[in-house]
Scaffold this motif. Structure first.
Motif, PDB file in Angstrom:
ATOM      1  N   VAL A 318       5.244 -10.360  72.549  1.00  0.00           N
ATOM      2  CA  VAL A 318       6.330 -11.306  72.302  1.00  0.00           C
ATOM      3  C   VAL A 318       5.783 -12.730  72.226  1.00  0.00           C
ATOM      4  CG1 VAL A 318       8.504 -12.223  73.179  1.00  0.00           C
ATOM      5  CG2 VAL A 318       8.014  -9.783  73.416  1.00  0.00           C
ATOM      6  N   ASN A 321       3.944 -13.301  68.967  1.00  0.00           N
ATOM      7  CA  ASN A 321       4.931 -13.382  67.892  1.00  0.00           C
ATOM      8  C   ASN A 321       5.605 -14.752  67.886  1.00  0.00           C
ATOM      9  OD1 ASN A 321       6.637 -12.686  65.824  1.00  0.00           O
ATOM     10  ND2 ASN A 321       7.914 -11.317  67.030  1.00  0.00           N
ATOM     11  N   TYR A 326      -0.309 -14.155  64.291  1.00  0.00           N
ATOM     12  CA  TYR A 326      -0.109 -12.804  63.780  1.00  0.00           C
ATOM     13  C   TYR A 326      -1.402 -12.013  63.644  1.00  0.00           C
ATOM     14  CZ  TYR A 326       4.635 -14.376  62.900  1.00  0.00           C
ATOM     15  OH  TYR A 326       5.912 -14.860  63.056  1.00  0.00           O
ATOM     16  N   THR A 330      -1.392  -8.417  65.285  1.00  0.00           N
ATOM     17  CA  THR A 330      -1.662  -7.198  64.513  1.00  0.00           C
ATOM     18  C   THR A 330      -2.765  -6.380  65.175  1.00  0.00           C
ATOM     19  OG1 THR A 330      -1.034  -8.348  62.480  1.00  0.00           O
ATOM     20  CG2 THR A 330      -2.283  -6.309  62.241  1.00  0.00           C
ATOM     21  N   ILE A 350       3.342  -7.903  59.067  1.00  0.00           N
ATOM     22  CA  ILE A 350       3.856  -7.894  60.440  1.00  0.00           C
ATOM     23  C   ILE A 350       4.746  -9.103  60.676  1.00  0.00           C
ATOM     24  CG2 ILE A 350       3.193  -8.157  62.868  1.00  0.00           C
ATOM     25  CD1 ILE A 350       2.783  -5.355  61.842  1.00  0.00           C
ATOM     26  N   TYR A 353       8.040  -8.601  58.923  1.00  0.00           N
ATOM     27  CA  TYR A 353       8.829  -7.539  59.546  1.00  0.00           C
ATOM     28  C   TYR A 353       9.511  -8.020  60.830  1.00  0.00           C
ATOM     29  CZ  TYR A 353      10.037  -3.120  61.773  1.00  0.00           C
ATOM     30  OH  TYR A 353      10.733  -2.098  62.385  1.00  0.00           O
ATOM     31  N   LEU A 354       8.794  -8.775  61.644  1.00  0.00           N
ATOM     32  CA  LEU A 354       9.307  -9.150  62.965  1.00  0.00           C
ATOM     33  C   LEU A 354      10.177 -10.397  62.961  1.00  0.00           C
ATOM     34  CD1 LEU A 354       6.139  -8.477  65.167  1.00  0.00           C
ATOM     35  CD2 LEU A 354       8.197  -7.071  64.984  1.00  0.00           C
ATOM     36  N   ARG A 355      10.066 -11.218  61.916  1.00  0.00           N
ATOM     37  CA  ARG A 355      10.732 -12.528  61.927  1.00  0.00           C
ATOM     38  C   ARG A 355      12.231 -12.465  62.246  1.00  0.00           C
ATOM     39  NH1 ARG A 355       8.449 -14.319  57.753  1.00  0.00           N
ATOM     40  NH2 ARG A 355       6.802 -15.447  58.848  1.00  0.00           N
ATOM     41  N   PHE A 357      13.853 -10.573  64.131  1.00  0.00           N
ATOM     42  CA  PHE A 357      14.141 -10.169  65.500  1.00  0.00           C
ATOM     43  C   PHE A 357      13.743 -11.221  66.534  1.00  0.00           C
ATOM     44  CE2 PHE A 357      13.350  -6.203  63.114  1.00  0.00           C
ATOM     45  CZ  PHE A 357      14.584  -5.608  63.269  1.00  0.00           C
ATOM     46  N   THR A 358      13.081 -12.304  66.089  1.00  0.00           N
ATOM     47  CA  THR A 358      12.578 -13.283  67.045  1.00  0.00           C
ATOM     48  C   THR A 358      13.545 -14.426  67.300  1.00  0.00           C
ATOM     49  OG1 THR A 358      11.438 -14.514  65.295  1.00  0.00           O
ATOM     50  CG2 THR A 358      10.188 -12.780  66.413  1.00  0.00           C
ATOM     51  N   ARG A 387      10.074  -4.751  54.153  1.00  0.00           N
ATOM     52  CA  ARG A 387      10.089  -4.542  55.604  1.00  0.00           C
ATOM     53  C   ARG A 387      10.237  -3.064  55.934  1.00  0.00           C
ATOM     54  NH1 ARG A 387      14.170  -6.652  58.460  1.00  0.00           N
ATOM     55  NH2 ARG A 387      12.903  -6.735  60.336  1.00  0.00           N
TER      56      ARG A 387
END
Length: 447
Positions: A318, A321, A326, A330, A350, A353-355, A357-358, A387
């Motif tokens: 976390v 991120n 990254y 990764t 990565i 994909y995660l952006r 959710f942050t 994604r």
């Protein structure tokens, strides 16, 4: 309801009626469209009928079928709004209600579990259950010393039904996923299967609740009722009078929503750190808000031991991120089994994909809404998106499955509450590995 349906053939036939019904209605709808009927109206009608049948069958069968319905209900806020409305009432009802077991059946279980003179242990016992759920129902009573208590009684045949359901439901996982858009059902079923035996023995649940009650005794934020008595199929705990989160979701004040959301988000990080345990059944029926502002927690059948708290690797991920490191992230994902062997993912993939959710950790207090969750879930499950292609290369190691389900469930409830929660403060205080000066990161090298 006279008894929980036990015969495997009968239960399988009931569950099989869901995909058959969906397919039959879809064929009829296609015919009507060819005849010139309004397509949008037909699609809406099919969705409503599918919802009614799905959760009617899940509730009637109880066992693993209803547990799946409850697990799905947590992520109701992620379902796109045009599909969500027909499901919302049925899903919410499944969180706390099901057809009750008759009194004579309840007496039989109490005779077997507490002895034929069990009534002498109670000053009063209400034959009408206050709640009925997947494998048991709850009765309100008064213990012999005058304490108000909750008596949880397991349905006769629940053990057989639960095991049979989970096997059958696994065969229909794809159908259920298509019925409830945006939800991956297979990992939920795998997890439910893994914890079946523990949930069926109420003595294990009682021990879990005793540990939580001891840890949070006198706590200013959280309250757990104490256990009064327990047996394999019956557990008696102190009664707690408070407002269920399901009620706060539908008609709570802004203050109640924010208080409940903030406490719920914090609880799932605090309990592994303080109690060495993770409460693994995150749906609104298991949480309530006391008049004094504390979050009440019940139902400890699904609980995972975490003697060392949450894994520091999670906090490190976390943090990397958040700081957009990254390349390091990764590598950390690969080292800890979050990338499938032989698959390649780039740092940019990565990051992309995660952006979505942050967002909760980029502000001091984040507003969890259905719209935000629908957007985040929608981009992750769009088959044509980059994604989604990235997701196919990623893996969730078994030791993290329970943790992710709980944390995602907590986020889902916060979105239903439309609540603000100080996620950054919570992670800083309670998530191992999140702060740079945190120690205990021995597993970061993959050892």
């Amino acid at each position: 309801m006279s008894d929980i349906p036990r015969r495997s053939t009968a239960r399988t036939a009931k569950l099989a009626s869901i995909p058959l019904g969906i397919a039959g209605r879809a064929a009829m709808g296609f015919g009507k469209k060819l005849a010139g009927a309004d397509g949008d109206a037909i699609d809406a009608q099919l969705t409503t009928k599918a919802a009614e049948q799905l959760f009617s069958v899940l509730g009637e069968l109880k066992g693993g079928a209803m547990k799946l319905g409850q697990a799905l209900s947590v992520m109701e806020a992620a379902v796109p709004e045009e599909f969500a409305e027909p499901y919302r009432e049925a899903l919410t009802k499944l969180q706390a209600e099901a057809p009750p077991l008759p009194a004579k059946q309840v007496y039989r279980v109490l005779d077997q579990q507490l002895g034929t003179r069990w009534r002498e242990r109670f000053a009063d016992f209400d034959d009408t259950p206050t709640a009925s759920a997947s494998i048991g129902q709850v009765h309100r009573a008064v213990w012999s010393d005058g304490r108000e208590v909750a008596v949880k009684v397991q349905y006769p045949g629940a053990d057989e039904a639960l095991r049979a359901d989970l096997k059958t439901l696994s065969r229909f996982a794809g159908v259920f996923a298509s019925t409830l858009a945006g939800t991956d059902v297979k990992p939920i079923l795998d997890e439910l299967s893994a914890r079946t035996e523990e949930e069926l023995d109420y003595r294990i649940e009682a021990d879990n609740q005793r540990a939580f009650a001891k840890t949070f005794a006198g706590d200013p934020k959280f309250v757990v009722p104490r256990v009064v008595a327990s047996a394999p199929k019956v557990v008696v705990t102190e009664w707690m009078t408070a407002t269920p989160l399901s009620e706060i979701i539908t008609r709570g004040t802004i203050e109640q929503r924010n208080t409940a959301g903030a406490l719920l988000a914090e609880f799932h990080f605090v309990s592994p750190a303080r109690a060495g345990l993770l409460h693994c059944d995150p749906h609104p029926g298991n949480f309530m808000l006391d008049d004094d502002g504390r979050l009440g927690i019940i139902d400890f059948g699904a609980t995972a031991p975490m003697p060392n708290g949450l894994p520091p690797v999670l906090g490190r991920m976390v943090r990397l991120n958040l700081e957009e490191r990254y390349d390091e992230l990764t590598e950390l994902l690969r080292d800890n089994g979050f990338v499938l062997p032989g698959r390649t993912v780039t740092d940019q993939e990565i990051a992309d994909y995660l952006r979505p959710f942050t967002d909760p950790i980029r502000t001091e207090s984040f507003h969890f809404t259905r719209a935000w969750l629908q957007k985040a879930a929608g981009t992750a499950t769009d088959f044509s998106s980059a994604r989604f292609r990235t997701a196919r290369a990623l893996n969730l190691p078994p030791e993290y499955l329970m943790i992710f389900r709980v944390l995602l469930g907590s986020v889902g409830i916060c979105a239903q509450l439309d609540a603000y929660a100080p996620y950054m403060r919570i992670l800083t205080q309670w998530l191992p590995g999140f702060t740079e000066d945190d120690t205990g990161l021995e597993s970061l090298d993959g050892a």
